[in-house]
Each structure stands twice: as C-alpha cells, then as structure tokens.
Design an enzyme around this catalytic site. Structure first.
Site, short mmCIF file in Angstrom:
data_model
loop_
_atom_site.label_atom_id
_atom_site.label_comp_id
_atom_site.label_asym_id
_atom_site.label_seq_id
_atom_site.Cartn_x
_atom_site.Cartn_y
_atom_site.Cartn_z
N HIS A 162 -7.09 -2.55 5.81
CA HIS A 162 -6.30 -1.58 6.47
C HIS A 162 -7.08 -0.23 6.15
O HIS A 162 -8.22 -0.26 5.60
CB HIS A 162 -4.99 -1.54 5.89
CG HIS A 162 -3.94 -0.49 6.62
ND1 HIS A 162 -3.91 -0.71 8.08
CD2 HIS A 162 -3.09 0.28 6.11
CE1 HIS A 162 -2.95 0.05 8.25
NE2 HIS A 162 -2.35 0.92 7.21
N HIS A 201 1.29 3.99 2.11
CA HIS A 201 1.66 4.56 3.21
C HIS A 201 3.39 4.73 3.29
O HIS A 201 4.06 3.68 2.90
CB HIS A 201 1.16 4.15 4.68
CG HIS A 201 -0.13 4.28 5.14
ND1 HIS A 201 -0.72 3.59 5.68
CD2 HIS A 201 -0.99 5.29 4.42
CE1 HIS A 201 -2.11 3.99 5.96
NE2 HIS A 201 -2.31 5.06 5.24
N HIS A 216 7.03 -5.55 11.41
CA HIS A 216 6.18 -4.31 11.49
C HIS A 216 5.81 -3.90 12.94
O HIS A 216 4.57 -3.73 13.09
CB HIS A 216 4.83 -4.25 10.42
CG HIS A 216 4.36 -3.07 10.07
ND1 HIS A 216 3.56 -2.48 11.01
CD2 HIS A 216 4.73 -2.39 9.03
CE1 HIS A 216 3.04 -1.44 10.36
NE2 HIS A 216 3.83 -1.29 9.03
N ASP A 228 5.71 4.69 4.99
CA ASP A 228 6.81 3.49 5.59
C ASP A 228 7.12 2.51 4.86
O ASP A 228 7.88 1.44 5.00
CB ASP A 228 6.34 3.26 7.05
CG ASP A 228 4.90 2.44 7.15
OD1 ASP A 228 4.23 3.03 6.13
OD2 ASP A 228 4.73 1.82 8.22
N HIS A 229 6.17 2.27 3.72
CA HIS A 229 6.31 0.91 2.61
C HIS A 229 6.86 1.52 1.57
O HIS A 229 7.20 0.52 0.63
CB HIS A 229 4.76 0.33 2.67
CG HIS A 229 4.22 -0.15 3.96
ND1 HIS A 229 4.59 -1.52 4.17
CD2 HIS A 229 4.06 0.30 5.15
CE1 HIS A 229 4.17 -2.01 5.35
NE2 HIS A 229 3.55 -0.84 5.97
N HIS A 244 0.88 -1.03 -0.01
CA HIS A 244 0.14 -0.02 0.03
C HIS A 244 0.86 1.14 -0.10
O HIS A 244 2.02 1.03 -0.03
CB HIS A 244 -1.06 -0.06 1.14
CG HIS A 244 -0.15 0.20 2.50
ND1 HIS A 244 0.49 -0.81 2.95
CD2 HIS A 244 -0.41 1.08 3.46
CE1 HIS A 244 1.08 -0.63 4.19
NE2 HIS A 244 0.54 0.68 4.51
N ASP A 283 -0.01 -4.58 7.98
CA ASP A 283 -1.12 -3.51 7.95
C ASP A 283 -2.44 -4.24 7.56
O ASP A 283 -3.00 -3.44 6.42
CB ASP A 283 -0.64 -2.38 6.93
CG ASP A 283 0.56 -1.66 7.52
OD1 ASP A 283 1.62 -2.35 7.53
OD2 ASP A 283 0.53 -0.45 7.47
#
Length: 303
Positions: free
Chosen positions: A138, A63, A265, A65-66, A61, A206
């Site tokens: 999520h 976000h 995570h 942090d990914h 996805h 997530d």
C-alpha cells in the site's frame, strides 16, 4: 466454531448503510477485532457484539478510515469497567499512534499492550488463535492477517490404555498439554492422531495484488479482500493509489484455493455493486459482496 462478522465495508469515508472498515472474529469466549474505523461501535451494537470480550485488536495500517473509531472504543471499554489487558497488533509506529489517539482517553482501567510489526511475516498464538501478520503493498506500511483455529488429532483410548496412561491425564493430553506424573513425562502425540483441518480466515485490505497475499490466504475457508473499484477502467486509479479491483481480488481468491470470497472496502463512488458480480464470478464462482453486518459461523469439518 468461529463467528465472523463484517462490521464495516466502506473505504475512505462512512456512508449510509456502510460504516468504515472493521471485522469481528469470536471463538471460545474471546474476540479479535481487525481494524476499527468510524462507526465500529454502532456496527457492533447493531450486530449484538459485546465490547468486553475483545482481547486482541489487529490494525492493518494507520490511515484514518482504519483507526478513527479506536479512541471512542477504548473509552467505552473503560466506562464498562473493563480491567483485562488489551493487546493491539499493528505496523511499526503503533505505540506512537495509540498514544496520540489516547489523548482523549488518557486514563483507562486496563493495560494496553502494543506489539509492533517489523518483518515481512510474523506469527502469534493467543487465546486459541494462530495469527499470521503478512506485509502487503500500500502507500504506507500495511499488513493483512490470517487467523487460524487449529485442530488436534483424534484422541485414541486404545493407545492410552496400551501405554497405561492414567485416565486423569487424558483430558490435558487431549488438549495438547505435556504432563509429568509420578516421574514419567506424557506427551500429546502418545494418544493423538494426525492433526485435523482447522478453520482459517484471511483478511486483506488496502493493497495491490501480491503473490505473498495468495500464499498467506491459501486454503482459507473465508477470504475477505478489498475490492475498492468495480469499474474495469478504474484499474489506473487502483494502481495509482495502491488498491485493488473486484477482478484482481477474485483472481487472488482463485489462485489461493479459498472456499469463499467476500469483497469489502468499497470506494464511496461505487454504486450498484451487484451489477458487477456476474463478471467477478466468471473468475471465482464463490465470490460475494460484503455488506455491513454480514456474518457466518464457520464450523470444523466432520471427520
């Protein structure tokens, strides 16, 4: 053999000894990278993983942090004079996101092919990998991935001789190819036994727990699943922000019948994670904390 390396285990923000989320899978000279958080390049260097063989990048996805490590990784690939195309798989909107991230890497010597996911389940076969993208739950559109290396049945010399199949055709048939030769068509099922068990890795981060995830992970040799929170009282936060606790991940691993679970995570607030593992193993005995650079070589069963 499938080489698995968990490059980053942090959620939200990188910490000392904990880079943001990324996973490397290597098979037969090809490399899949799942997610590309900040610090992925450093984690790859530390693990001795080359950038060039990355053929496929799967994004769960959008976000930060990914995906925050993606622009730098693309630049490094370009500086390494890579010319082979890179396939990126991710949720709907992927092309727009990749285009935006490429603002600092507008000119690359290789093509980027974006595949956008729209369905609940989508399947791809690339470079010997069988990839199953499955939608999870999520705060934004998010997918998990199962990656499987399938294994054909044993080659039967006796059947090949009985059917008078020329020896020059044995190798392509053994590799699963249909061959036409001197007016006849030869198919792999003429010489191969039943398919044997392959290797399967499932990666999910997530999300709240879902039966859909359990079904996708069923029978995995390795299930890598988020465990954002270890403290049981943080179940309220897990539900609020659409994440999981250690115990929810362990319950899914048990129900999916996987061989091994790696938790990943982790919340930046999580300390002394080992203290919680006895309770996790009460649910699923073969559960382990993921750590940056944790790796394993998964082998085909001998049969």
């Amino acid at each position: 053999m499938l080489d698995v390396c968990l490059l980053g285990t942090a959620g939200m923000m990188p910490l000392p000894n904990r880079w943001l989320t990324a996973l490397s899978l290597k098979y037969n000279g090809s490399n899949i990278l799942i997610d590309c958080g900040e610090g992925t390049q450093i984690a790859m260097k530390e693990a001795g993983i080359n950038f060039k063989p990355i053929d496929i990048l799967c994004i769960t996805h959008f976000h930060a942090d990914h995906i925050s490590g993606l622009p730098g990784l693309l630049l490094t690939m370009g500086n390494a004079e890579r010319t082979e195309p890179l396939t990126i798989i991710g949720p709907k909107g992927l092309t727009r996101v990749v285009t935006a991230l490429r603002t600092i890497a507008p000119e690359l010597p290789f093509e980027i092919k974006c595949i956008e996911l729209n369905e609940q389940d989508e399947y791809f076969e690339m470079n010997g990998y069988h990839i199953h993208a499955f939608r999870v739950k999520h705060a934004v559109l998010c997918y998990g991935y199962s990656v499987e290396i399938k294994r054909s049945g044993r080659f039967s010399v006796e059947r090949a001789n009985e059917k008078e199949i020329p020896m020059r055709l044995w190798n392509p048939l053994q590799k699963g190819n249909t061959v036409e030769f001197e007016g006849r068509v030869y198919t792999p099922d003429m010489v191969l036994g039943p398919a044997r068990k392959g290797i399967k890795v499932t990666y999910c981060t997530d999300s709240r727990p879902l039966e859909h995830i359990v079904e996708a992970a069923e029978g995995s040799d390795l299930f890598i699943c988020e465990g954002m929170y270890a403290e049981k009282e943080k179940i309220v936060k897990a539900k609020q922000y659409k994440h999981m606790t250690f115990y929810e991940a362990a319950d899914m691993a048990k129900r999916a019948g996987v061989k091994e679970l790696w938790l990943t995570h982790f919340s930046p607030s999580l300390v002394r994670a080992d203290d919680y593992m006895p309770q996790v193993r009460d649910i699923f005995a073969n559960a382990y904390l993921g750590k940056d650079a944790k790796s394993v070589e998964l082998m085909f069963d001998e049969d």
